[in-house]
Design a protein around this motif. Sequence first.
Motif, PDB file in Angstrom:
ATOM      1  N   PHE A 240       0.813  -1.221   0.000  1.00  0.00           N
ATOM      2  CA  PHE A 240       0.000   0.000   0.000  1.00  0.00           C
ATOM      3  C   PHE A 240       0.847   1.273   0.000  1.00  0.00           C
ATOM      4  O   PHE A 240       0.298   2.376  -0.007  1.00  0.00           O
ATOM      5  N   ALA A 241       2.167   1.132   0.010  1.00  0.00           N
ATOM      6  CA  ALA A 241       3.057   2.299   0.150  1.00  0.00           C
ATOM      7  C   ALA A 241       2.811   3.346  -0.926  1.00  0.00           C
ATOM      8  O   ALA A 241       2.708   4.541  -0.644  1.00  0.00           O
ATOM      9  N   SER A 242       2.678   2.906  -2.188  1.00  0.00           N
ATOM     10  CA  SER A 242       2.525   3.869  -3.284  1.00  0.00           C
ATOM     11  C   SER A 242       1.137   4.525  -3.298  1.00  0.00           C
ATOM     12  O   SER A 242       0.927   5.503  -4.014  1.00  0.00           O
ATOM     13  N   ASP A 243       0.186   3.997  -2.507  1.00  0.00           N
ATOM     14  CA  ASP A 243      -1.122   4.659  -2.385  1.00  0.00           C
ATOM     15  C   ASP A 243      -1.012   5.927  -1.540  1.00  0.00           C
ATOM     16  O   ASP A 243      -1.776   6.876  -1.731  1.00  0.00           O
ATOM     17  N   TYR A 244      -0.078   5.916  -0.605  1.00  0.00           N
ATOM     18  CA  TYR A 244       0.050   7.015   0.342  1.00  0.00           C
ATOM     19  C   TYR A 244       1.276   7.887   0.096  1.00  0.00           C
ATOM     20  O   TYR A 244       1.321   9.035   0.531  1.00  0.00           O
ATOM     21  N   PHE A 245       2.300   7.322  -0.578  1.00  0.00           N
ATOM     22  CA  PHE A 245       3.562   8.046  -0.767  1.00  0.00           C
ATOM     23  C   PHE A 245       4.010   7.968  -2.220  1.00  0.00           C
ATOM     24  O   PHE A 245       3.732   6.991  -2.912  1.00  0.00           O
ATOM     25  N   GLU A 246       4.718   8.999  -2.660  1.00  0.00           N
ATOM     26  CA  GLU A 246       5.230   9.019  -4.031  1.00  0.00           C
ATOM     27  C   GLU A 246       6.544   8.248  -4.094  1.00  0.00           C
ATOM     28  O   GLU A 246       7.632   8.816  -4.247  1.00  0.00           O
ATOM     29  N   ILE A 247       6.429   6.940  -3.952  1.00  0.00           N
ATOM     30  CA  ILE A 247       7.605   6.070  -3.988  1.00  0.00           C
ATOM     31  C   ILE A 247       7.178   4.728  -4.566  1.00  0.00           C
ATOM     32  O   ILE A 247       6.107   4.204  -4.232  1.00  0.00           O
ATOM     33  N   ASN A 248       7.995   4.190  -5.449  1.00  0.00           N
ATOM     34  CA  ASN A 248       7.643   2.916  -6.092  1.00  0.00           C
ATOM     35  C   ASN A 248       8.704   1.842  -5.883  1.00  0.00           C
ATOM     36  O   ASN A 248       8.798   0.889  -6.628  1.00  0.00           O
ATOM     37  N   VAL A 249       9.561   2.053  -4.853  1.00  0.00           N
ATOM     38  CA  VAL A 249      10.555   1.037  -4.489  1.00  0.00           C
ATOM     39  C   VAL A 249      10.375   0.714  -3.005  1.00  0.00           C
ATOM     40  O   VAL A 249       9.861   1.545  -2.253  1.00  0.00           O
ATOM     41  N   PRO A 250      10.776  -0.463  -2.557  1.00  0.00           N
ATOM     42  CA  PRO A 250      10.679  -0.787  -1.130  1.00  0.00           C
ATOM     43  C   PRO A 250      11.563   0.149  -0.302  1.00  0.00           C
ATOM     44  O   PRO A 250      12.628   0.570  -0.745  1.00  0.00           O
ATOM     45  N   SER A 251      11.099   0.483   0.883  1.00  0.00           N
ATOM     46  CA  SER A 251      11.891   1.321   1.799  1.00  0.00           C
ATOM     47  C   SER A 251      11.819   0.715   3.199  1.00  0.00           C
ATOM     48  O   SER A 251      11.189   1.259   4.106  1.00  0.00           O
ATOM     49  N   PRO A 252      12.478  -0.454   3.386  1.00  0.00           N
ATOM     50  CA  PRO A 252      12.320  -1.183   4.645  1.00  0.00           C
ATOM     51  C   PRO A 252      13.105  -0.612   5.821  1.00  0.00           C
ATOM     52  O   PRO A 252      12.835  -0.954   6.967  1.00  0.00           O
ATOM     53  N   TYR A 253      14.098   0.264   5.551  1.00  0.00           N
ATOM     54  CA  TYR A 253      14.988   0.711   6.621  1.00  0.00           C
ATOM     55  C   TYR A 253      14.816   2.192   6.981  1.00  0.00           C
ATOM     56  O   TYR A 253      15.665   2.769   7.629  1.00  0.00           O
ATOM     57  N   MET A 254      13.727   2.822   6.531  1.00  0.00           N
ATOM     58  CA  MET A 254      13.443   4.218   6.868  1.00  0.00           C
ATOM     59  C   MET A 254      14.543   5.143   6.342  1.00  0.00           C
ATOM     60  O   MET A 254      15.041   6.009   7.054  1.00  0.00           O
ATOM     61  N   LEU A 255      14.932   4.967   5.078  1.00  0.00           N
ATOM     62  CA  LEU A 255      16.054   5.726   4.530  1.00  0.00           C
ATOM     63  C   LEU A 255      15.677   6.601   3.332  1.00  0.00           C
ATOM     64  O   LEU A 255      16.555   7.163   2.674  1.00  0.00           O
ATOM     65  N   PHE A 256      14.370   6.698   3.031  1.00  0.00           N
ATOM     66  CA  PHE A 256      13.907   7.614   1.985  1.00  0.00           C
ATOM     67  C   PHE A 256      12.837   8.529   2.561  1.00  0.00           C
ATOM     68  O   PHE A 256      11.962   8.079   3.299  1.00  0.00           O
ATOM     69  N   VAL A 257      12.923   9.802   2.230  1.00  0.00           N
ATOM     70  CA  VAL A 257      11.878  10.763   2.606  1.00  0.00           C
ATOM     71  C   VAL A 257      11.152  11.144   1.325  1.00  0.00           C
ATOM     72  O   VAL A 257      11.731  11.782   0.450  1.00  0.00           O
ATOM     73  N   SER A 258       9.895  10.738   1.196  1.00  0.00           N
ATOM     74  CA  SER A 258       9.165  10.968  -0.054  1.00  0.00           C
ATOM     75  C   SER A 258       7.902  11.800   0.201  1.00  0.00           C
ATOM     76  O   SER A 258       7.377  11.824   1.320  1.00  0.00           O
ATOM     77  N   PRO A 259       7.397  12.476  -0.821  1.00  0.00           N
ATOM     78  CA  PRO A 259       6.157  13.247  -0.671  1.00  0.00           C
ATOM     79  C   PRO A 259       4.983  12.347  -0.271  1.00  0.00           C
ATOM     80  O   PRO A 259       4.867  11.218  -0.741  1.00  0.00           O
ATOM     81  N   VAL A 260       4.129  12.885   0.604  1.00  0.00           N
ATOM     82  CA  VAL A 260       2.940  12.166   1.058  1.00  0.00           C
ATOM     83  C   VAL A 260       1.769  12.542   0.146  1.00  0.00           C
ATOM     84  O   VAL A 260       1.501  13.727  -0.060  1.00  0.00           O
ATOM     85  N   LYS A 261       1.090  11.533  -0.399  1.00  0.00           N
ATOM     86  CA  LYS A 261      -0.045  11.797  -1.293  1.00  0.00           C
ATOM     87  C   LYS A 261      -1.302  12.209  -0.535  1.00  0.00           C
ATOM     88  O   LYS A 261      -2.133  12.959  -1.053  1.00  0.00           O
ATOM     89  N   LEU A 262      -1.454  11.688   0.690  1.00  0.00           N
ATOM     90  CA  LEU A 262      -2.670  11.953   1.462  1.00  0.00           C
ATOM     91  C   LEU A 262      -2.311  12.549   2.828  1.00  0.00           C
ATOM     92  O   LEU A 262      -2.574  11.946   3.874  1.00  0.00           O
ATOM     93  N   PRO A 263      -1.716  13.744   2.837  1.00  0.00           N
ATOM     94  CA  PRO A 263      -1.265  14.325   4.114  1.00  0.00           C
ATOM     95  C   PRO A 263      -2.390  14.578   5.110  1.00  0.00           C
ATOM     96  O   PRO A 263      -2.176  14.512   6.318  1.00  0.00           O
TER      97      PRO A 263
END
Length: 277
Positions: A240-263
Amino acid sequence: KEDGSIHLNMKYFAFTYDNVMINDHFSELFGIQPRKNNEKASQIHFDIGASAQKVLEDVLLKMANFIHEKTKMKNLCLGGGVALNGVANYRILKESPFENIHIPPSPGDAGSAVGCAQYLYYIFHKNKRIIKTERAKMIRENIYLGPEYQNDEIIQFLDSKNITYESLDTLSLLKKTAKLISEDNIVGWYQGKMEWGPRALGNRSILANPQNPKMKDILNEKIKHRESFRPFAPAILEEFASDYFEINVPSPYMLFVSPVKLPNKIPAVTHVDGTGR
């Protein structure tokens, strides 16, 4: 320079001989003294921080572009403490020519212990490198390498301290925890082995309701005692990550800061600039 190489004027920095980053020359240059522990941050503090971040991102992007031009490879591996900078990592992911970026869960100084062990094993002892795909994948994805305690050990400790507790089966525990979080309670979550690296990744974590806009301040005031501008990290099922965030790769270690689609749906974990870590 355009290849990402940098030169620091060490007249303004102290990290080679002290436990602080800058010295009095830096303070004099910017006309401001270092902030005391309890002193409120002012606009100039924000401006210097934002400027340093901007320069860092520009340098890293130039480095990434130069490396890609030299190697023509599609995969990039980042190491070092600066690889914990999720904002810069996301820009490299989005704006550099690399298709994939790998960052280990503990890329800083502590993580170098793994490199030292591998150097000893492969280079010094001359052991052969055998990479079995499934085993390598399992090791790569398992970052829960610290100590753990079984239920009987936990019960023994609670009993020895006369601490009141309730024991639940797994399904009941999950339902009760979900209900407590939805009712704006703060939950200390403790399971399995401790995470390797500086991020709390679900085995030693504080859980709270991301839908409550006041939750960030409540947690900062009661538990974390840190700057008010620092929000908390969203945890979400990968599918469900790409439903809420503008990211299309796994981010299991909290190392990407991406725009939130539904702030508006998850205000407690959305930065002031509309992003989430």
